[in-house]
Structure formats: structure tokens, C-alpha cells
Write an enzyme that holds these catalytic residues in place. Structure first.
Site, PDB file in Angstrom:
ATOM      1  N   CYS A  99       0.833  -1.206   0.000  1.00 17.18           N
ATOM      2  CA  CYS A  99       0.000   0.000   0.000  1.00 17.18           C
ATOM      3  C   CYS A  99       0.868   1.256   0.000  1.00 17.18           C
ATOM      4  O   CYS A  99       0.612   2.207  -0.743  1.00 17.18           O
ATOM      5  CB  CYS A  99      -0.942  -0.005   1.201  1.00 17.18           C
ATOM      6  SG  CYS A  99      -2.043   1.430   1.264  1.00 17.18           S
ATOM      7  N   CYS A 205      -6.627  -3.219   6.851  1.00 13.16           N
ATOM      8  CA  CYS A 205      -7.810  -2.364   6.741  1.00 13.16           C
ATOM      9  C   CYS A 205      -9.002  -3.092   6.135  1.00 13.16           C
ATOM     10  O   CYS A 205     -10.136  -2.895   6.560  1.00 13.16           O
ATOM     11  CB  CYS A 205      -7.480  -1.120   5.918  1.00 13.16           C
ATOM     12  SG  CYS A 205      -7.127  -1.436   4.165  1.00 13.16           S
TER      13      CYS A 205
END
Length: 387
Positions: A99, A205
Site C-alpha cells: 500500500c 484495513c
């Protein structure tokens, strides 16, 4: 030189204090909320919506504009898609490193620079560079260096180890030289107490409140297979799929005198080899083979001519650094010899390299080297390949 700064706002205390410090220093600050995942839990509640509301409230308080940037498609293709492919192949990935590399310090960085006119970006990471927390020591003729944060628990250089030097050169880490308690105390002192009290987000997440096993089972087809004792060759149980297990993980196998731990996963046969006991010697190795590294700065002296370079290694961000010798092969991959054996070095995870607080970069682990089996006296007896 650096006037307009776009700061990533997550709704948490770290980015809140970062934005406050930027505003206090007189930068023209714009907030950016990155939407990377559409997560709605079983009750219909979306945690991202609450985070966005918190980000909006912060920016109203600080009187700075806020833009929501949608990276959902990019995240799916560049992070989550690779995450699933790795798990299907029996490899354990690290989505946080992906990410940062692909979204926050690539897509977001270029969006901020090219579309929002930013001179620099800022994030709430606990990390430092030689250019200073606000780029006050920026030198266009000097290489940028990623440096560890003084808070050893919160230091996030591990997760930043694959970002580009181009992005790092124009990145501010306003809280990088602070500890977490200092950040929370500062938030309270400047009227941002609500962010200091907010529960810190943990874990991946996109998993949310679900168990990881439940989550991954929704995307990858279950393919049962045997657990096989590495010492006896005997089948000792059944697993529900390679993707449910990672190297070093404790297995739930009934009727055993000692608990078993995952040693190796074999995609072709769907067999998981297990070792009895948490500290079984076959779980330890002092050699690592990696893919081609991504360097922010390569360790000085490293070349494909077989020269040995000394630095420090970790493959889990909370573990102590271990001294190592690194050799780059003609294929630009790395062979790493550790000063002491480590447990459960896992294919798909990242070998991250340091020296004197500097993080050079990292390389994805292809496989650990041979597992060294010791006698009670500490004498090496035999080796077994652990590919």
C-alpha cells in the site's frame, strides 16, 4: 521552496497532529483523505465513513481544505489483487508495504504533485529523513535517506522500505521525531483531544472486524489437505487450505502431546508439513534468499560482483535487528547470511535492511535457506532444504 503541502488525513491522532504542526509552521496546507477500500461490516456500518467525518471535522477546526481521493480501483489492482494471488499460491504477503509503495507514495504522491499543485506531501508516519521533518534541510544535490524514528515500538520504516526515493525526497514526516505519548499529549494541549482518545486502528484495513480466516475464505476456494509431521512423515490431521496458514503458526490438531507449528507449505501436493514444538530446530535458519531488492539507497559497496556487505536485517517490524552479510547475485537477487538463526522466516514477507538507523530498502523473501538442526550441545548435525 516548499510552500504548498498536501497532508494525508486518516481521521486518527497521528495525521491530525501532523496537519496541526504544518499549519503552525506557516505552510499552505491542504488535507487529503484517501479512500482505498469500501468496507461495510455485517451491521451495515462503514468505518471509512466515520474516519472521513473525523477528517472533515479536523480540517474545519484547523481551517484547511480537505479533498477525498478515491483509490479503490488502484488499491484493488495493485495491492489486494496481488495479496490474493500470493495467498492462493501459499505465500504470505505484506499488504501494508504494498500500500505504501503503490498507493500512498505513488498514486497519492503524484496526485498531490500534479493535480493539487503540492510542493511536497506529508504523512503521519513515525519515520525521519536526513532532510528534516519539514524538509528544512533539503539539499537537491544530496541523496535522501530514510531514518528510523526514536520510538522503537512505533517506528514505521519497515513499512516504508519499498517507497521510491523520488517520493521520499518531497515527503515531510512532522511527527517522525516524536513518540506516540508525545503526540497524544500534544493533541490534548492544542485542542485535539478527541483524536488522542480515538481507538487506534490495527490490522489489515480490508479485513475489518472479521476473523482473518473468515475473511480469506470469502475470496479463495477451500481445498483441504493433510498436515504431515516432518519428523515421522505421518499424517497428523487435515487442513482447510494452504491460504489459512502461514509459516510458524500454531496448528489446531487434537490428540498431540505437543502443539504443531507450520514448517512448509507445498502448493503442488497441498501438503502442509508441521513441526512438533514451538522451537523445533527445523523452524530456524540463518540463510535467506530474496527477489531483486527495491532500494531507496543501496548499501554502500553492494554489487553483483559477489562482494559481501554488512548491514542489519529484520523481516518482522517489531523484532530486534540482526546483523547479516548480504551478497547480490548476477540475477540481482540477494543471498543473506544472518549472524544468528531466526524462527519462521516466511516466503512472501520482506527482508528489510538497515545500518546506523538508516533503512536502505527491502526485498521480498523467496525462501529461507536450509534449516540447521542442532544437538543439545549446539553442534550442527544435519541440514534439510526448506524450499
Amino acid at each position: 521552496m516548499f510552500r504548498r503541502v498536501v497532508v494525508g488525513i486518516s481521521g486518527g491522532v497521528d495525521s491530525a497532529v501532523s496537519a496541526y504542526l504544518l499549519k503552525k509552521r506557516g505552510f499552505k496546507v491542504c488535507g487529503a483523505f484517501m479512500k482505498n477500500w469500501d468496507l461495510i461490516d455485517e451491521s451495515g456500518y462503514c468505518s471509512g465513513e466515520q474516519d472521513f467525518e473525523d477528517a472533515q471535522r479536523l480540517c474545519r477546526t484547523l481551517n484547511i481544505p480537505l479533498e477525498e481521493i478515491n483509490f479503490v480501483k488502484d488499491y484493488w489492482v495493485e495491492v489486494f489483487g496481488n495479496f490474493l494471488k500470493d495467498y492462493e499460491a501459499g505465500i504470505t504477503p505484506n499488504p501494508d508495504i504494498l500500500c505504501n509503495r503503490h498507493i500512498k507514495f505513488n498514486r497519492f504522491f503524484h496526485h498531490a504533485r500534479e493535480r493539487l499543485g503540492a510542493d511536497a506531501i506529508a504523512t503521519g508516519h513515525y519515520a525521519r529523513t536526513n532532510f528534516g521533518p519539514f524538509l528544512e534541510r533539503y539539499n537537491e544535490n544530496e541523496k535522501v535517506r530514510l531514518l528510523m524514528a526514536p520510538d522503537p515500538i512505533k517506528d514505521q520504516t519497515f513499512f516504508l522500505s519499498q517507497i521510491s526515493a523520488e517520493a521520499l525526497r518531497r515527503t515531510m514526516f512532522p511527527i517522525g521525531a516524536l513518540t506516540k505519548p508525545q503526540v497524544k499529549q500534544l493533541a490534548i494541549e492544542v485542542g485535539l483531544e478527541a483524536y488522542a482518545r480515538k481507538k487506534e486502528s490495527m490490522g489489515i484495513c480490508f479485513v475489518g472486524k472479521r476473523s482473518f480466516q473468515q475473511f480469506i475464505g470469502e475470496y479463495i476456494e477451500t481445498k483441504p489437505g493433510p498436515f504431515v509431521d516432518v519428523d515421522s512423515g505421518r499424517e497428523v490431521g487435515q487442513h482447510a487450505g494452504l491460504h489459512h496458514w502461514t509459516v510458524g503458526q500454531k496448528c489446531k490438531i487434537g490428540g498431540c502431546s505437543q502443539p504443531y507449528y507450520v514448517l512448509r507449505k507445498h502448493r503442488e501436493s497441498n501438503v502442509i508439513e508441521v513441526a512438533s514444538g514451538h522451537d523445533h530446530p527445523l523452524l530456524y535458519t540463518d540463510m535467506v534468499y530474496t527477489e531483486r531488492p527495491v532500494w531507496i539507497n543501496a548499501p554502500p559497496g553492494l554489487s553483483s560482483e559477489g562482494r559481501v556487505v554488512r548491514c542489519e536485517f529484520r523481516f518482522q517490524h517489531t523484532k530486534p535487528l540482526v546483523g547479516c552479510s548480504v551478497i547480490e547475485t548476477h540475477g540481482r537477487q540477494l543471498f543473506v547470511k544472518l549472524d544468528r538463526p531466526l524462527r519462521a522466516i516466511t516466503p512472501g514477507q520482506y527482508a528489510v535492511f538497515y545500518r546506523n538507523e538508516e533503512c536502505f530498502g527491502s526485498a521480498r523473501i523467496l525462501q529461507p535457506g536450509p534449516s540447521i538442526v542442532y544437538s543439545a550441545a549446539g553442534v550442527s548435525l544435519k541440514s534439510e532444504a526448506s524450499g
